[in-house]
Design a protein around this motif. Structure first.
Motif, PDB file in Angstrom:
ATOM      1  N   ASP A  13     -16.516  -7.532  30.961  1.00 34.80           N
ATOM      2  CA  ASP A  13     -16.239  -8.808  30.310  1.00 34.80           C
ATOM      3  C   ASP A  13     -17.495  -9.671  30.372  1.00 34.80           C
ATOM      4  N   SER A  16     -17.668 -12.343  32.964  1.00 34.81           N
ATOM      5  CA  SER A  16     -17.792 -11.995  34.375  1.00 34.81           C
ATOM      6  C   SER A  16     -19.248 -12.101  34.808  1.00 34.81           C
ATOM      7  N   SER A 415     -14.806  -5.955  38.776  1.00 31.94           N
ATOM      8  CA  SER A 415     -15.287  -6.868  37.740  1.00 31.94           C
ATOM      9  C   SER A 415     -14.264  -6.925  36.622  1.00 31.94           C
ATOM     10  N   ALA A 416     -14.195  -8.063  35.955  1.00 32.17           N
ATOM     11  CA  ALA A 416     -13.360  -8.146  34.766  1.00 32.17           C
ATOM     12  C   ALA A 416     -13.931  -7.242  33.682  1.00 32.17           C
ATOM     13  N   GLU A 429      -8.576  -8.296  35.051  1.00 28.58           N
ATOM     14  CA  GLU A 429      -8.818  -9.738  34.973  1.00 28.58           C
ATOM     15  C   GLU A 429      -9.107 -10.234  36.380  1.00 28.58           C
ATOM     16  N   THR A 430     -10.280 -10.801  36.570  1.00 31.71           N
ATOM     17  CA  THR A 430     -10.663 -11.324  37.878  1.00 31.71           C
ATOM     18  C   THR A 430     -11.898 -12.188  37.737  1.00 31.71           C
TER      19      THR A 430
END
Length: 609
Positions: A13, A16, A415-416, A429-430
Motif C-alpha cells: 500500500d 504504508s 505492512s499494509a 490493513e495496518t
C-alpha cells in the motif's frame, strides 16, 4: 516450511511506510542516482571506450575503479521498479545503457571500463583489488532484474556473454577468486533465470576456492578478502563486513540449489556469530572504520560504529536467503530490524541524501566536515556504493515482505498491502510499525502464517471463518487455516520498552536504549531545551514513557530525565554520590529519522540515573 524463492505476488500500500518508501525511491532516489552517474563520470567511462572503438580512448577513467557497479545497481533498481509498476519511463536510459554495454564489451565477453580504459592493466591480474568479478556480479543481477521486470533481452545477452567468459576463463586451469565476494550470488541468480547449469557450477567453484589464500593477504590480512578459511570452517563473522555478508548470501544461495547440508550448518554458525555478538541494536554490522570490518565479539562502540549502509542491506539479503532455507522466523525478524532502523536511517526523508556509515551516537562538537564521518547525510559519495544499493533494495522491497509454499502464505514484514500466493490472497490493513493492529481479509483457501515479533509478549488474535492452528507466540508464527472470506486480526502490544545490552558490550554498560515495536529510538540535540546537551542526560528507568504524534514523526516518545551538570575537569577524584541536575522532559524520535533537521548531537544508548 518449503518456501518458494520467487515468492508470492505483492503490492504494498503506498500509504504504508514501506509502500511510500518504494514510491519515493521511484520518484526521487532512482532519478537522483541517474543524475549522479552522469555528473561523476560513470557513464562517461563507458562512452569514452565506446567512442574509441579499437583505438586508445581519450581522457582518463573517472571515479573509483569499481564505479561500473554503481551503474549496474541503478539498472537493477530500474528492473525491479518496472516489474513492480510496469513503468516505461526509463526506456531511453535502458536503450542508452544497452548500446554502451554492447559497444564496450569485447568479442570474447569481457567488460570492465577500468581495466579496459587504463593503459597497462590486464584482466584478472589483481583480483584481490580490482573488483572485476564484483562488478560483473552486479551486471548479472541487473540483467536478471531487467529481464524479470520488463523482458529486457539486450542486457541479459551482454550479461550471459560475460558470465560465459567467467565460466571458461576462470575454470580449473585458473582457480581465481575476487577480493570482493558478490559474483557468487549473482551467478546462482543468473542460473535460476536461464537454467544454464554452468553458471551454478561457476558459483560453486568460486565458493569452494574461498579460504585457500589464493589472494595476497595485503595490509588487512586474508580475512579482509574472506580468504582466510574455507567457508565450512569460517564460522566467525570477521573481516570486511560487506564482503562477509555478500559471501554468506552466495553460500546460502548455493545451498538452496544443491542442498549441501554442510553449507547450511556453517551458515547457521556464522549467522549466530554475526547476529549474536557483533550486530548493533539497529541492525548495523561492522564496528571498525579502519577496514570497514567486524570487530571482536561484543566490540560495538556506538560513537565509532561504522555500520555501513551496504552491510545492513547485505545482512537483510542474507537473512532472506536463510529464511528461505529454514523457514525460521528469526531471520525475518532481523530483516525487519535492519530495514526499519539502520537501513531507514541511511536515507533522508527526501530520498536524495544518504549516510554511508550509521553511528548510534554523534557527540557534541563532532567534526563532520569529511564524507568519512559526516554530521549530515550527503547527496553523493566519492565511493558511491550505498545510494544505488539502497535504490535496488527499495525497488525490490515488496519481494522480501512475504513468502509462500504449497500450504499457503506467510507474512514476514508486516505492512499494509495485497499479498497473493497460489492458494490465498490476503489484503492487509495496518499502520505498522506505528500501530500494532494488523487486520487481514482472505480470499481462497489455505494456511496463513503471520510472523509474531519476539518483543510482542501478550499479542492477541481474533478470527472469523478460520481456525487457529498455532497461537501467536513471540518469535514464532500465528498459523490459521482459512476459508474464503475469512478475517484475522492480530494485535501486537506497542508499549515502549527499555533494552539493555550484554554486559560484555563495554561501551554501553550502564545504559539503556528505548524501543517501541520494531523501532529503536534516539534523543537528538534538536529536541532538548537550550543549555542542555545530550551528554548530560541520565534516564530514570522507572520514568513513565508517553507517546505523542506530531508532523515530524507519527509517534514520538516523551519522558522525564535528569540533566547532570557538566564536569569542569577532564579527570578528578571519584565521588560515589554524584550531584543530580534538574529534571527535564525529553523527546525521543525514531533512530531512522535523526539528522533530518540539520546536524547535531544524537545518542541511542542513554546512561541510567
Amino acid at each position: 516450511m518449503n518456501l518458494h524463492a520467487r515468492g508470492p505476488a505483492v503490492r504494498l500500500d503506498p500509504a504504508s511506510l514501506l509502500g511510500g518508501w518504494q514510491d519515493l525511491n521511484a520518484t526521487a532516489t532512482i532519478p537522483h542516482c541517474l543524475d549522479n552517474l552522469r555528473r561523476t563520470g560513470v557513464l562517461a567511462n563507458f562512452s569514452r571506450l565506446a567512442e574509441a572503438g579499437e583505438e586508445a580512448p581519450e581522457g582518463k577513467f573517472q571515479g573509483f575503479w569499481f564505479a561500473d557497479s554503481d551503474l549496474y545497481k541503478t539498472l537493477e533498481a530500474i528492473g525491479w521498479e518496472m516489474g513492480r509498476t510496469g513503468t516505461d519511463q526509463w526506456a531511453a536510459v535502458l536503450a542508452e545503457a544497452a548500446d554502451l554495454l554492447e559497444r564496450v564489451q569485447t568479442s570474447d565477453g569481457y567488460l570492465n571500463t577500468y581495466i579496459q580504459g587504463t593503459p597497462g592493466l590486464e584482466r584478472f591480474d589483481r583480483l584481490e583489488h580490482s573488483h572485476e568479478l564484483y562488478c560483473a556480479g552486479h551486471l548479472l543481477q541487473a540483467a536478471v532484474a531487467l529481464h524479470r521486470g520488463g523482458g529486457d533481452e539486450r542486457i541479459l545477452a551482454v550479461a550471459r556473454k560475460l558470465a560465459d567468459l567467467i565460466v571458461n576463463a576462470l575454470g580449473d586451469d585458473q582457480p581465481l577468486i575476487d577480493g570482493h565476494p558478490e559474483v557468487e550470488t549473482a551467478l546462482v541468480e543468473l542460473y535460476r533465470e536461464t537454467g544454464e547449469e554452468s553458471y551454478l557450477r561457476a558459483a560453486e567453484a568460486q565458493i569452494e576456492r574461498r579460504g585457500h589464500q589464493l589472494l595476497p593477504a595485503g595490509g588487512f590480512g586474508s580475512q579482509y578478502y574472506q580468504d582466510h578459511l574455507p567457508v565450512r570452517e569460517a564460522t566467525e563473522a570477521i573481516g570486511h563486513s560487506v564482503r562477509q555478508l555478500y559471501l554468506a548470501a552466495g553460500v546460502t544461495d548455493l545451498y538452496l540449489e544443491n542442498k549441501d547440508e554442510s553449507l547450511l550448518r556453517a551458515m547457521e554458525q556464522l549467522w549466530d556469530s554475526a547476529f549474536g555478538s557483533k550486530m548493533y541494536i539497529t541492525g548495523g554490522h561492522g564496528s571498525r572504520h579502519r577496514d570497514e570490518a567486524y570487530g571482536d565479539p561484543y566490540e560495538l562502540p556506538p560513537d565509532r560504529a561504522y555500520a555501513e549502509t551496504c552491510a545492513s542491506i547485505a545482512a537483510l539479503q542474507w537473512c532472506w536467503r536463510m529464511l528461505l532455507a529454514t523457514g525460521q522466523a528469526r531471520y525475518a525478524e532481523e530483516m525487519e530490524r535492519a530495514l526499519y532502523n539502520a537501513i531507514a536511517a541511511s536515507i533522508a526523508k527526501n530520498g536524495t541524501a544518504f549516510f554511508y556509515s550509521n553511528p548510534l551516537q554523534l557527540r557534541t562538537g563532532h567534526d563532520g566536515s569529511t564524507e568519512d564521518s559526516p554530521s549530515d547525510r550527503l547527496p553523493w559519495y566519492a565511493c558511491a556504493c550505498c545510494p544505488p544499493n539502497l535504490a535496488r533494495l527499495l525497488a525490490s522491497l515488496h519481494s522480501y515482505s512475504a513468502t509462500s509454499d504449497a500450504a499457503g502464505l506467510q507474512l514476514q514484514l508486516l505492512s499494509a498491502g495485497t499479498f497473493a500466493s497460489e492458494t490465498l490472497t490476503a489484503v492487509v490493513e495496518t499502520a505498522y510499525p506505528w500501530d500494532g493492529d494488523v487486520r487481514v481479509t482472505l480470499g481462497g483457501q489455505g494456511e496463513l502464517a503471520v510472523r509474531v515479533p519476539t518483543w510482542a509478549t501478550g499479542a492477541g488474535v481474533e478470527v472469523t471463518g478460520a481456525t487457529v492452528l498455532a497461537e501467536p507466540v513471540p518469535g514464532e508464527y500465528l498459523r490459521v487455516s482459512c476459508e474464503d472470506g475469512a478475517t484475522v486480526r492480530l494485535t501486537l502490544p506497542m508499549t515502549p520498552r527499555l533494552v539493555s545490552a550484554d554486559e560484555r558490550v563495554d561501551a554501553v554498560r550502564g545504559c539503556v536504549a528505548i524501543a517501541r515495536g520494531p523501532l529503536v529510538y534516539c534523543v537528538e540535540q534538536a529536541d532538548l531545551p537550550d543549555g542542555v546537551l545530550v551528554e548530560q542526560l541520565r534516564l530514570d528507568p522507572s520514568a513513565t514513557i508517553t507517546e505523542e504524534q506530531d508532523d515530524f514523526t507519527p509517534v514520538r516518545l516523551r519522558f522525564d530525565a535528569i540533566a547532570r551538570p557538566l564536569e569542569t575537569e577532564l579527570y578528578k577524584a571519584y565521588q560515589p554520590q554524584l550531584p543530580a541536575g534538574p529534571p527535564i522532559t525529553v523527546t525521543a524520535i525514531p533512530y531512522h529519522a535523526w539528522a533530518n533537521r540539520g546536524p547535531g548531537a544524537m545518542r541511542v544508548w542513554l546512561p541510567l540515573a
